[in-house]
Write a protein that holds these residues in place. Structure first.
Motif, PDB file in Angstrom:
ATOM      1  N   THR A 119       0.934  -1.399   0.113  1.00  0.00           N
ATOM      2  CA  THR A 119      -0.058  -0.088   0.045  1.00  0.00           C
ATOM      3  C   THR A 119       0.839   1.191   0.135  1.00  0.00           C
ATOM      4  N   GLY A 120       2.103   1.277   0.525  1.00  0.00           N
ATOM      5  CA  GLY A 120       2.882   2.533   0.519  1.00  0.00           C
ATOM      6  C   GLY A 120       4.071   2.382  -0.462  1.00  0.00           C
ATOM      7  N   THR A 121       4.271   1.565  -1.304  1.00  0.00           N
ATOM      8  CA  THR A 121       5.140   1.286  -2.401  1.00  0.00           C
ATOM      9  C   THR A 121       4.409   1.164  -3.579  1.00  0.00           C
ATOM     10  N   PRO A 122       5.065   2.250  -4.588  1.00  0.00           N
ATOM     11  CA  PRO A 122       4.405   2.194  -5.984  1.00  0.00           C
ATOM     12  C   PRO A 122       4.831   0.667  -6.817  1.00  0.00           C
ATOM     13  N   ALA A 123       3.938  -0.117  -7.148  1.00  0.00           N
ATOM     14  CA  ALA A 123       4.290  -1.313  -7.945  1.00  0.00           C
ATOM     15  C   ALA A 123       3.300  -1.582  -8.920  1.00  0.00           C
ATOM     16  N   LEU A 124       3.682  -2.292  -9.922  1.00  0.00           N
ATOM     17  CA  LEU A 124       3.005  -2.634 -11.232  1.00  0.00           C
ATOM     18  C   LEU A 124       3.734  -4.097 -11.875  1.00  0.00           C
ATOM     19  N   VAL A 125       2.771  -4.826 -12.438  1.00  0.00           N
ATOM     20  CA  VAL A 125       3.263  -6.049 -13.021  1.00  0.00           C
ATOM     21  C   VAL A 125       3.286  -5.779 -14.505  1.00  0.00           C
ATOM     22  N   LEU A 126       4.417  -6.083 -15.123  1.00  0.00           N
ATOM     23  CA  LEU A 126       4.919  -5.936 -16.572  1.00  0.00           C
ATOM     24  C   LEU A 126       4.904  -7.459 -17.209  1.00  0.00           C
ATOM     25  N   GLY A 127       4.197  -7.412 -18.402  1.00  0.00           N
ATOM     26  CA  GLY A 127       4.312  -8.719 -19.157  1.00  0.00           C
ATOM     27  C   GLY A 127       5.046  -8.625 -20.264  1.00  0.00           C
ATOM     28  N   ARG A 128       4.629  -9.690 -21.436  1.00  0.00           N
ATOM     29  CA  ARG A 128       5.501  -9.444 -22.608  1.00  0.00           C
ATOM     30  C   ARG A 128       5.453  -8.107 -23.172  1.00  0.00           C
ATOM     31  N   HIS A 129       6.530  -7.730 -23.791  1.00  0.00           N
ATOM     32  CA  HIS A 129       6.456  -6.466 -24.532  1.00  0.00           C
ATOM     33  C   HIS A 129       6.385  -5.317 -23.796  1.00  0.00           C
ATOM     34  N   MET A 130       6.336  -5.363 -22.244  1.00  0.00           N
ATOM     35  CA  MET A 130       6.035  -4.240 -21.380  1.00  0.00           C
ATOM     36  C   MET A 130       4.665  -3.918 -21.406  1.00  0.00           C
ATOM     37  N   ASP A 131       3.731  -4.857 -21.506  1.00  0.00           N
ATOM     38  CA  ASP A 131       2.270  -4.709 -21.377  1.00  0.00           C
ATOM     39  C   ASP A 131       2.135  -4.663 -19.633  1.00  0.00           C
ATOM     40  N   ILE A 132       1.100  -3.648 -19.399  1.00  0.00           N
ATOM     41  CA  ILE A 132       0.925  -3.402 -18.082  1.00  0.00           C
ATOM     42  C   ILE A 132      -0.337  -4.445 -17.754  1.00  0.00           C
ATOM     43  N   LEU A 133      -0.110  -5.459 -17.017  1.00  0.00           N
ATOM     44  CA  LEU A 133      -1.079  -6.216 -16.534  1.00  0.00           C
ATOM     45  C   LEU A 133      -1.942  -6.072 -15.154  1.00  0.00           C
ATOM     46  N   ALA A 134      -1.117  -5.365 -14.331  1.00  0.00           N
ATOM     47  CA  ALA A 134      -1.516  -4.858 -13.154  1.00  0.00           C
ATOM     48  C   ALA A 134      -0.942  -3.980 -12.259  1.00  0.00           C
ATOM     49  N   TRP A 135      -1.582  -3.289 -11.380  1.00  0.00           N
ATOM     50  CA  TRP A 135      -0.900  -2.166 -10.631  1.00  0.00           C
ATOM     51  C   TRP A 135      -1.717  -1.947  -9.447  1.00  0.00           C
ATOM     52  N   ASN A 136      -0.913  -1.345  -8.392  1.00  0.00           N
ATOM     53  CA  ASN A 136      -1.780  -0.892  -7.125  1.00  0.00           C
ATOM     54  C   ASN A 136      -2.123   0.567  -7.300  1.00  0.00           C
ATOM     55  N   ALA A 137      -2.739   0.889  -5.979  1.00  0.00           N
ATOM     56  CA  ALA A 137      -3.189   2.377  -6.123  1.00  0.00           C
ATOM     57  C   ALA A 137      -1.962   3.427  -6.393  1.00  0.00           C
ATOM     58  N   LEU A 138      -1.117   3.254  -5.744  1.00  0.00           N
ATOM     59  CA  LEU A 138      -0.081   4.100  -5.369  1.00  0.00           C
ATOM     60  C   LEU A 138       0.517   4.385  -6.700  1.00  0.00           C
ATOM     61  N   ALA A 139       0.911   3.210  -7.520  1.00  0.00           N
ATOM     62  CA  ALA A 139       1.583   3.271  -8.822  1.00  0.00           C
ATOM     63  C   ALA A 139       0.505   4.089  -9.886  1.00  0.00           C
ATOM     64  N   ALA A 140      -0.843   3.873  -9.557  1.00  0.00           N
ATOM     65  CA  ALA A 140      -1.672   4.801 -10.586  1.00  0.00           C
ATOM     66  C   ALA A 140      -1.579   6.215 -10.006  1.00  0.00           C
ATOM     67  N   ALA A 141      -1.594   6.485  -8.958  1.00  0.00           N
ATOM     68  CA  ALA A 141      -1.410   7.694  -8.457  1.00  0.00           C
ATOM     69  C   ALA A 141      -0.042   8.250  -8.982  1.00  0.00           C
ATOM     70  N   LEU A 142       0.948   7.726  -8.862  1.00  0.00           N
ATOM     71  CA  LEU A 142       2.295   8.182  -9.067  1.00  0.00           C
ATOM     72  C   LEU A 142       2.491   8.522 -10.877  1.00  0.00           C
ATOM     73  N   LEU A 143       2.034   7.529 -11.638  1.00  0.00           N
ATOM     74  CA  LEU A 143       2.363   7.454 -13.060  1.00  0.00           C
ATOM     75  C   LEU A 143       1.054   7.904 -13.856  1.00  0.00           C
ATOM     76  N   THR A 144       0.076   7.155 -13.826  1.00  0.00           N
ATOM     77  CA  THR A 144      -1.083   7.589 -14.612  1.00  0.00           C
ATOM     78  C   THR A 144      -2.569   6.696 -14.159  1.00  0.00           C
ATOM     79  N   ASP A 145      -3.598   7.132 -14.464  1.00  0.00           N
ATOM     80  CA  ASP A 145      -4.776   6.249 -14.182  1.00  0.00           C
ATOM     81  C   ASP A 145      -5.013   5.305 -15.313  1.00  0.00           C
ATOM     82  N   PHE A 146      -4.466   3.989 -15.109  1.00  0.00           N
ATOM     83  CA  PHE A 146      -4.434   2.917 -15.968  1.00  0.00           C
ATOM     84  C   PHE A 146      -5.957   2.540 -16.218  1.00  0.00           C
ATOM     85  N   GLU A 147      -6.689   2.535 -15.339  1.00  0.00           N
ATOM     86  CA  GLU A 147      -8.228   2.165 -15.820  1.00  0.00           C
ATOM     87  C   GLU A 147      -8.899   3.041 -16.849  1.00  0.00           C
TER      88      GLU A 147
END
Length: 289
Positions: A119-147
């Motif tokens: 919850t206190g660390t920005p994190a996301l899961v990257l797949g093949r070709h750097m596809d963004i598969l999942a992320w947490n709330a702080l990663a979305a707040a830091l980078l962009t609203d992936f939704e």
């Protein structure tokens, strides 16, 4: 059989490497005669490698496989570093991936659980070709609203080169973008003809001149860990160390985490961002769950 799909790219890589060397670099006497193209001539590389000019020309034209002994010699002649050597050998590999579409990746459940705990660390899961598969709330707040990004467009490389917000977010955008291109090049060498990667490279080549230039370039090393500077509209200037953990269940999935050094303004800024955004973002996730 050698992979025919790799031979043209192997030839292009040899050309780029040759173009970035001078006679002085490889111990040849300088000539006063003007050169039609930058770098070494084909015949000079062939001479240094101990093969005929015609044979070397066929290699650059993608018309002949390269024996391991010749590859090793070219590594020395072209002054390749370790990453470039690995890239060269990957392009010349005998095993090729079938150019077929693979099933869409689904994030591993254990990675999803880890994201929920961070919850206190920005994190996301990257797949093949750097596809963004999942992320947490702080990663979305830091980078962009992936939704808000269509699922098929959620790709880190695509965002870097096509989203103006990412260029503003990263003061060192060129360094990060070049490393991203290098990672895609490594994937392309490992599995040539991949239709999804081919489509992504084509899209970004049309969209961005820097991508076109770097994709054709010699630089292939990419960072596996490091630091990134961000200029965030809410959290301010941040310096975050990042690392990636590979899933044992699916090695094509990586959990990327970003952490600040303890006791720094970056830690304070990230904490403020977490407190400022966590509650409304969690409500949004609960609504869509």
């Amino acid at each position: 059989m050698y992979s025919k799909a790799r031979l043209p790219e192997l030839g292009e890589f040899l050309k780029v490497c040759r173009a970035q060397l001078s006679p002085r670099t490889v111990g040849l006497p300088e000539s006063r005669a003007p050169r039609r193209v930058p770098g070494l001539r084909r015949e000079e590389v062939a001479q240094l490698a101990g093969i005929s000019t015609d044979r070397y020309a066929r290699l650059e034209q993608g018309r002949a496989p390269v024996p391991t002994s010749v590859l090793a010699t070219l590594v020395r002649v072209l002054h390749l570093d370790d990453d470039q050597r690995d890239h060269l050998f990957a392009l010349a590999a005998k095993v090729e991936c079938a150019p077929r579409r693979r099933p869409a990746q689904k994030v591993q459940p254990q990675l999803t659980r880890l994201l929920d705990e961070l919850t206190g660390t920005p994190a996301l899961v990257l797949g093949r070709h750097m596809d963004i598969l999942a992320w947490n709330a702080l990663a979305a707040a830091l980078l962009t609203d992936f939704e808000q990004i269509p699922e098929k467009k959620r790709n880190y490389a695509r965002l870097l080169f096509t989203d103006p917000g990412f260029r503003v977010l990263y003061p060192d955008w060129r360094t990060i973008a070049r490393s991203c291109v290098a990672q895609l090049r490594v994937e392309a060498a490992q599995c040539p003809g991949d239709p999804e990667l081919t489509a992504l490279v084509g899209e970004l080549s049309v969209a961005d001149a820097d991508f076109r230039q770097w994709w054709a370039g010699r630089q292939v090393p990419y960072l596996r860990v490091g630091s990134k500077r961000l200029s965030h509209p809410v959290a301010g200037d941040l310096t975050l160390d990042w690392d990636s953990l590979t899933s044992t269940a699916d090695p094509a999935q990586q959990l990327v985490i970003m952490t600040p050094e303890s006791g720094t303004p970056s830690q304070d800024g990230l904490r403020f961002l977490a407190s400022w955004t966590a509650a409304p973002y969690q409500r949004a996730r609960d609504t869509t769950a």
